[in-house]
Design an enzyme around this catalytic site. Sequence first.
Site, PDB file in Angstrom:
ATOM      1  N   HIS A  74       0.852  -1.183   0.000  1.00  0.00           N
ATOM      2  CA  HIS A  74       0.000   0.000   0.000  1.00  0.00           C
ATOM      3  C   HIS A  74       0.886   1.230   0.000  1.00  0.00           C
ATOM      4  O   HIS A  74       1.937   1.231   0.635  1.00  0.00           O
ATOM      5  CB  HIS A  74      -0.904   0.008   1.248  1.00  0.00           C
ATOM      6  CG  HIS A  74      -2.054   0.941   1.131  1.00  0.00           C
ATOM      7  ND1 HIS A  74      -1.948   2.270   1.429  1.00  0.00           N
ATOM      8  CD2 HIS A  74      -3.323   0.740   0.717  1.00  0.00           C
ATOM      9  CE1 HIS A  74      -3.113   2.847   1.216  1.00  0.00           C
ATOM     10  NE2 HIS A  74      -3.960   1.937   0.776  1.00  0.00           N
ATOM     11  N   ASP A  99      -7.884  -5.547   0.291  1.00  0.00           N
ATOM     12  CA  ASP A  99      -8.344  -6.370  -0.835  1.00  0.00           C
ATOM     13  C   ASP A  99      -7.919  -7.824  -0.743  1.00  0.00           C
ATOM     14  O   ASP A  99      -8.393  -8.651  -1.517  1.00  0.00           O
ATOM     15  CB  ASP A  99      -7.819  -5.779  -2.151  1.00  0.00           C
ATOM     16  CG  ASP A  99      -8.507  -4.482  -2.469  1.00  0.00           C
ATOM     17  OD1 ASP A  99      -9.690  -4.359  -2.125  1.00  0.00           O
ATOM     18  OD2 ASP A  99      -7.865  -3.588  -3.028  1.00  0.00           O
TER      19      ASP A  99
HETATM   20  N1  ACO Z   1       3.929  -7.506  -4.730  1.00  0.00           N
HETATM   21  C1  ACO Z   1       5.265  -7.543  -4.923  1.00  0.00           C
HETATM   22  N2  ACO Z   1       6.093  -6.486  -4.796  1.00  0.00           N
HETATM   23  C2  ACO Z   1       5.517  -5.320  -4.471  1.00  0.00           C
HETATM   24  C3  ACO Z   1       4.124  -5.200  -4.259  1.00  0.00           C
HETATM   25  C4  ACO Z   1       3.333  -6.353  -4.394  1.00  0.00           C
HETATM   26  N3  ACO Z   1       2.010  -6.305  -4.207  1.00  0.00           N
HETATM   27  N4  ACO Z   1       3.823  -3.906  -3.955  1.00  0.00           N
HETATM   28  C5  ACO Z   1       4.992  -3.248  -3.970  1.00  0.00           C
HETATM   29  N5  ACO Z   1       6.018  -4.107  -4.279  1.00  0.00           N
HETATM   30  C6  ACO Z   1       7.448  -3.797  -4.326  1.00  0.00           C
HETATM   31  C7  ACO Z   1       7.818  -2.978  -5.551  1.00  0.00           C
HETATM   32  O1  ACO Z   1       8.166  -3.800  -6.637  1.00  0.00           O
HETATM   33  C8  ACO Z   1       8.976  -2.175  -5.032  1.00  0.00           C
HETATM   34  O2  ACO Z   1      10.099  -3.002  -4.985  1.00  0.00           O
HETATM   35  P1  ACO Z   1      11.560  -2.396  -5.356  1.00  0.00           P
HETATM   36  O3  ACO Z   1      11.784  -1.263  -4.385  1.00  0.00           O
HETATM   37  O4  ACO Z   1      12.502  -3.543  -5.188  1.00  0.00           O
HETATM   38  O5  ACO Z   1      11.455  -1.928  -6.775  1.00  0.00           O
HETATM   39  C9  ACO Z   1       8.610  -1.891  -3.582  1.00  0.00           C
HETATM   40  O6  ACO Z   1       7.730  -2.978  -3.191  1.00  0.00           O
HETATM   41  C10 ACO Z   1       7.903  -0.567  -3.363  1.00  0.00           C
HETATM   42  O7  ACO Z   1       6.762  -0.544  -4.196  1.00  0.00           O
HETATM   43  P2  ACO Z   1       6.155   0.737  -4.882  1.00  0.00           P
HETATM   44  O8  ACO Z   1       5.598   0.330  -6.213  1.00  0.00           O
HETATM   45  O9  ACO Z   1       7.124   1.869  -4.825  1.00  0.00           O
HETATM   46  O10 ACO Z   1       4.985   1.069  -3.900  1.00  0.00           O
HETATM   47  P3  ACO Z   1       3.794   2.038  -4.200  1.00  0.00           P
HETATM   48  O11 ACO Z   1       3.496   2.709  -2.920  1.00  0.00           O
HETATM   49  O12 ACO Z   1       4.045   2.900  -5.374  1.00  0.00           O
HETATM   50  O13 ACO Z   1       2.621   1.008  -4.610  1.00  0.00           O
HETATM   51  C11 ACO Z   1       0.671  -0.275  -4.593  1.00  0.00           C
HETATM   52  C12 ACO Z   1       1.528   0.745  -3.824  1.00  0.00           C
HETATM   53  C13 ACO Z   1       0.314   0.284  -5.992  1.00  0.00           C
HETATM   54  C14 ACO Z   1      -0.625  -0.511  -3.816  1.00  0.00           C
HETATM   55  C15 ACO Z   1       1.461  -1.590  -4.748  1.00  0.00           C
HETATM   56  O14 ACO Z   1       1.830  -2.080  -3.475  1.00  0.00           O
HETATM   57  C16 ACO Z   1       0.677  -2.653  -5.520  1.00  0.00           C
HETATM   58  O15 ACO Z   1       0.650  -2.633  -6.758  1.00  0.00           O
HETATM   59  N6  ACO Z   1       0.030  -3.618  -4.783  1.00  0.00           N
HETATM   60  C17 ACO Z   1      -0.758  -4.640  -5.447  1.00  0.00           C
HETATM   61  C18 ACO Z   1      -2.097  -4.066  -5.874  1.00  0.00           C
HETATM   62  C19 ACO Z   1      -3.038  -3.859  -4.699  1.00  0.00           C
HETATM   63  O16 ACO Z   1      -3.220  -4.747  -3.856  1.00  0.00           O
HETATM   64  N7  ACO Z   1      -3.651  -2.677  -4.681  1.00  0.00           N
HETATM   65  C20 ACO Z   1      -4.650  -2.345  -3.665  1.00  0.00           C
HETATM   66  C21 ACO Z   1      -4.226  -1.134  -2.906  1.00  0.00           C
HETATM   67  S1  ACO Z   1      -5.370  -0.862  -1.605  1.00  0.00           S
HETATM   68  C22 ACO Z   1      -6.673  -0.115  -2.338  1.00  0.00           C
HETATM   69  O17 ACO Z   1      -6.635   0.458  -3.392  1.00  0.00           O
HETATM   70  C23 ACO Z   1      -7.914  -0.286  -1.613  1.00  0.00           C
END
Ligand code: ACO
Length: 430
Positions: free
Chosen positions: A306, A364
Amino acid sequence: MTDQAKTATLEFEGKSVDLPILSGSTGPDVIDIRKLYGGTGAFTFDPGFTSTASCESGLTYIDGDAGVLLHRGYPIDQLASKSNFVEVCHLLLHGELPTAAQYEKFENSITVHTMLHSQFDRFFEGFRRDAHPMAIMVGTVGALSAFYHDSLDIHDPVQRDISAIRLIAKMPTIAARAYKYHIGQPFASPRNDLSYAENFLRMCFAVPAEDYHVDPALVRAMDRIFILHADHEQNASTSTVRLAGSSGANPFACIAAGIACLWGPSHGGANEEALTMLKEIGTPDKIPEFIQGVKDRKFKLMGFGHRVYKNYDPRAKVMQQSAYEVLAATGRENDPLFQVAKELEKVALQDEYFTSRKLFPNVDFYSGITLSAMGFPTTMFTVLFALARTVGWIAQWQEMMADPSQKIGRPRQLYTGPTERDYLPIDQRG
Ligand code: ACO
């Protein structure tokens, strides 16, 4: 709120500017950069708004490191266990939990607005039967502005209130119709003697051929799912609603914009993706292979991570509890996907890849399993999220409209394209 005693000084190319520090009631201070461009000629650069507070708000507070979510000061777990969705709507819109008399009046104002103009039903027939219900939602909610002209004056607080009530009241009716149209069943009219959640379940699952009785455990779970999704600070869809509203667009159009943003798989679409992921994994023995795929960056672990929570999403805990209750009420305690989800969560929470990145389950992760057990197809998951989030969107829009410092939203950019050059006739281009 301004703390005149504190300023941050920024020096840039020989110019110095004192930037006021603003303090909220809790949470990090913010540096007020409104005078930065005038003082230095420079903009700030913050793609994804990771360090930018876009507005002042008194609705919802999140402490992502501590895993705290408060609506008007009340913790989400207390609201989910002790309150109901209509009461939370009152809280978000009006700032306080209602008295008994206020509750009765507020609930009544919602129930008397649940019906749609009969002409409205023709919109659904314009869609293909296999249209995604979110596509229907984006189109039809925007179309509300063509029906309720008497509440479109955004400068009139009374009309703003009526639009807010209409949106909260009509969204379940529209969402249920989107579903019924999708599966080819006749629409069920709203019943104003039922609670908000029960009425919605009935409109989704009742058929003319049978009496419809819903298990109170499912009504409670639906209501709780609505509470968990009611508002979440300045997330992507809420910011979209505010940005659309900042130009003076009408509230129905603004909420349609929010629905469009919510649809994406990184936001509201994640619950649909999370259940698809669990189905693809299939059995707990496939989890190690799946986790390796995540580490190899072939895909993400949906329902994890998140932007704000760097700890367990407090909504995920309540959702996990709802999953247990719904699966028990529907006789699916041994649901294989639930077994996969529990094992996957356990494995990920012990794995350095996820712990080092502070990736925890979000709301989720368990919502898909819960909604599926309640009888909803995956295509409806984001629709339910949109239904519940409507109160948050409209409360945030209301707050913005009442704010005298409100301006049209207009970010700037770091331009990296060509600098000025002269037009060349086509026969001189190489
Ligand atoms: N699975 C695997 N790796 C992940 C995930 C994940 N779900 N989420 C983040 N990471 C990793 C990224 O690859 C990144 O790794 P790195 O630093 O080695 O490159 C690191 O964790 C940081 O991630 P960011 O993308 O910078 O985090 P951001 O805050 O931009 O993204 C997000 C947040 C979009 C929610 C992301 O965690 C994601 O895509 N999760 C899966 C989708 C999801 O469940 N969304 C629901 C959100 S809650 C809602 O809307 C109600």
